[in-house]
Each structure stands twice: as C-alpha cells, then as structure tokens.
Design an enzyme around this catalytic site. Structure first.
Site: not given
Ligand code: E4P
Length: 219
Positions: A83
C-alpha cells in the site's frame, strides 16, 4: 463485489474468514497501532488467514525508501499487496512495483484525477476514502461514480476499492456504482446480514415449528 475487512485484529479476521465471504484484508499504520502488535509479525499472521490480497502500507515518504520497505514487505507472503500513498513518490513506487508483478494498493485517494494518476501508474487497486470525504463536506459517492466512469472510458484495469466505509448504505451505494471491492470494518460487514424482518420471520417460523412437535433427524 469483493469484500475486504479493514482491520489488523486477528480474532475479527478469523471470524470474517469463517463466513467464507472474505476476499482480502486491508491494514494501515493506524490499524497496526490499534492492534498493539509487531507490524511484520501480525502481517504474516494475517496473510496466513486469507488467500486474497493483504494490504500492508509503507511508511516512508520518499520513493527510494518506499522501495526498500516494499522489498521487505513483499517477502512476507505471496498475497501481500503493497500500500502506497497517493503522492508523486508513492506513484513512482507503484509504477515500479507493478511493472515487476507486485500488487499495489494506492491509498488516500480523494479525487477522480488522483485515481486517474493511480491507474496510469498501473495500480492494482485504488482506495477512494468515502467516509473521510463525506466528513469534509464532499460527496464520497460522487467520487466513486466519477472514477468508475473514467476507468470505463479508458478501460483501465485498476480495481476501485471503496474505503473508509462507515455503514451498510455506503456498501450498497458503492455496489450500485460498480466499485470492484469494498473494505469494511468488521461491524459494517456484520451489519450487512441484519434485517429486522429476517429476525421477526425466523422467530415466527421457529414458534410454528415447535407447535408441530417434530424434529429433523441430524444423523
Ligand atoms: C483503507 O484501506 C483504510 O484502511 C480505511 O478504509 C480508512 O478508514 P477510516 O477513514 O475509517 O480510517
């Protein structure tokens, strides 16, 4: 639509994997911190629980160090998906890694133009953050729709991974708009199963069945 769970909590991942409906896992540095576990150790354990992609995020901000971190992360297991953030260095890293056949999830996407860049960089997944978009007065669903339109226009193969999902309605709307994947906190996945009429209907069937005095042989 593929279902990923957005957590680094092993018990939650196991529970979701047991349903047979889980296609992958996403983590981020905040979720790793919340787990209280060692990053490498917990990522390896997660990779063993699912066959699909497990997103593990680099934390460097420059391309060279991102590449070094990615090198370490991709050795964890074959299903690791690196990522990277949606920055110039992140997309340089994405281009290099995907050219070598490594899966990459480009995260922190907040505009359709950013998603266009991610696709041009060969991303396997792009992660538009719906909930955070909504929180800031934008329309997260409009973002998903715009990205779908652009990717269809140019036949980009990058999968739209709807992220930062806060409730089952986000999942429904993302599915309507053709997002390829939804990554959800465990509570949202559980919420998808629920309907008051299912509970009520089941209660009625069981009550009536008991009146028959019968049982279905189980062996
Ligand atoms: C995606 O890969 C992220 O880890 C995640 O969806 C972030 O979500 P949040 O806005 O609830 O922290």
């Amino acid at each position: 639509m593929k279902f990923f769970v957005d957590t680094a909590d092993i018990a939650d991942i196991k529970e979701m994997a047991d349903t047979g409906l889980l296609d992958g896992v996403t983590t981020n540095p905040s979720l790793i911190a919340k787990s209280g576990r060692d990053f490498m150790e917990v990522t390896k354990e997660i990779c063993g629980l699912v066959d699909g992609p497990v997103s593990a995020e680099v934390v460097a901000l420059d391309h060279e160090t991102m590449m070094k971190e990615a090198e370490t992360l991709r050795k964890i297991a074959d299903n690791v998906c690196i990522k990277v953030p949606l920055t110039i260095d992140g997309l340089k890293t994405c281009k290099k890694l995907t050219s070598d056949g490594t899966m990459v999830n480009v995260t922190l996407c907040f505009s359709a133009n950013q998603a266009l860049l991610a696709a041009k960089a060969g991303a396997t997944f792009v992660s538009p953050f719906i909930g955070r978009h909504d929180d800031n007065g934008f329309d997260g669903m409009e973002l998903i729709g715009d990205i779908r339109l652009i990717y269809n226009n140019y036949d980009f193969q990058t999968e739209i991974l709807a992220a930062s999902i806060r409730n089952p309605v986000h999942v429904l709307q993302s599915a309507r708009l053709g997002a390829d994947v939804a990554t959800m906190p465990p509570a949202v996945i559980k919420g998808l199963f629920k309907h008051v009429l299912t509970d009520k209907g089941l209660e009625g069937f069981i009550k009536d069945w008991e009146k028959t005095g019968q049982s279905i042989p189980t062996s």
